[in-house]
Motif scaffolding. Sequence first.
Motif, mmCIF file in Angstrom:
data_model
loop_
_atom_site.group_PDB
_atom_site.id
_atom_site.type_symbol
_atom_site.label_atom_id
_atom_site.label_comp_id
_atom_site.label_asym_id
_atom_site.label_seq_id
_atom_site.Cartn_x
_atom_site.Cartn_y
_atom_site.Cartn_z
ATOM 1 N N TYR A 232 0.829 -1.210 0.000
ATOM 2 C CA TYR A 232 0.000 0.000 0.000
ATOM 3 C C TYR A 232 0.861 1.256 0.000
ATOM 4 O O TYR A 232 0.556 2.230 -0.675
ATOM 5 N N HIS B 104 -8.987 -5.200 7.062
ATOM 6 C CA HIS B 104 -9.415 -3.870 6.634
ATOM 7 C C HIS B 104 -10.791 -3.957 5.982
ATOM 8 O O HIS B 104 -10.992 -4.738 5.065
ATOM 9 N N GLU C 171 -2.761 0.682 10.866
ATOM 10 C CA GLU C 171 -3.977 -0.046 11.244
ATOM 11 C C GLU C 171 -3.764 -0.952 12.446
ATOM 12 O O GLU C 171 -4.699 -1.280 13.157
#
Length: 310
Positions: A13, A183, A263
């Motif tokens: 990412y 996620h 996260e």
Amino acid sequence: MSKETIGVLVMSYGTPESLEQIEPYYTHIRRGRKPSPEQLAELTARYEAIVGGVFPLRENTNRQVADLEATLNREHPEFSFKCYQGMKHAYPFVEDGVKAMAADGVKRAIGIVLAPHYSVMSVGSYVKRAQGSAEEAGVRLDCVESYHLNPKLIRALSERVTASLEAFGSGAKDDVRVLFTAHSLPERILQMNDPYVDQLMETSRAVAESADVKHWQFSWQSAGATNEPWLGPDLLDTMRMLAAEGVKRLLVCPVGFVSDHLEVLYDLDIEAAGLAAELGLEFARTASLNTDPLYMQALSDEVYAKLTMG
Ligand SMILES: CC1=C(CCC(=O)O)c2cc3nc(cc4[nH]c(cc5[nH]c(cc1n2)c(C)c5CCC(=O)O)c(CCC(=O)O)c4C)C(CCC(=O)O)=C3C
Ligand SMILES: [Fe+2]
């Protein structure tokens, strides 16, 4: 005879490398629209809370990529593997990684993403960009699309669940609730026949079986703040429900993430752990895979299988 060089495009990412990079990074995620000062301040505060001025997150990815290259060359000495990074939202971008391998004269390459589960919105978009630039650059590229049931991945995850349950102490198997998370994505992926949800359930079930977990369920985390609905139930809501049901001990295993980043370090270690304290829940999360040799071998096996068996 010299060995054939195989390029390995390792995609992820992407993360900013400094506080100053947060704005351009966030702008890229938002497809070129600058975030408002409030949005930028909010994201910056989350990064500041976990990094305290230094940015270890990129280092983490760099180490994974270096270890994967070493693992591939150790296990398959008949080839010479060279890894290149390609990120979705940070430099070097996916396209830069492909250009770099072409500039080195690489003709044959395998792509893999540092995320085990396929969604058109994540892995699918990385692979599409990679294939597009590989075609332009004259590199033959095949990509691993998912590896959510790779036996070494499942073993690495289940070892972590077992270790965390042991750390809870006696009776943990009977009363700790294990929550697998990943996620969240916009709910519209359900209309797109996307394998993301099923793959996550399969990983969770396989890890639960392998670690002999009795009480587990799945929840989504880190949903975006957009106008469209995202997949639920959200982890924080699940935690409130479990507390109301009388559950006292909770272990979160984020199967959708492979390394320590925002996260995990913020959404779980600060936000979810903070809510757990408010709710009077004992809370733990499994350690991230990072450069676990088993995870590196799982990636290496996937790359080699793609190269030799297509
Ligand atoms: C499926 C998925 C994964 C897992 C698979 C994979 O790894 O690919 C993942 C990983 C990551 N997401 C990350 C960071 C962010 N994601 C955002 C926003 C978004 N994520 C999305 C999806 C995913 N994201 C989506 C649909 C959005 C909405 C905008 C968009 O369509 O892109 C935002 C914007 C603000 C916010 O919403 O928080 C940030 C800062 C970081 C790096 C964190 C660090 O620096 O440590 C990592 C590893
Ligand atoms: Fe994200």
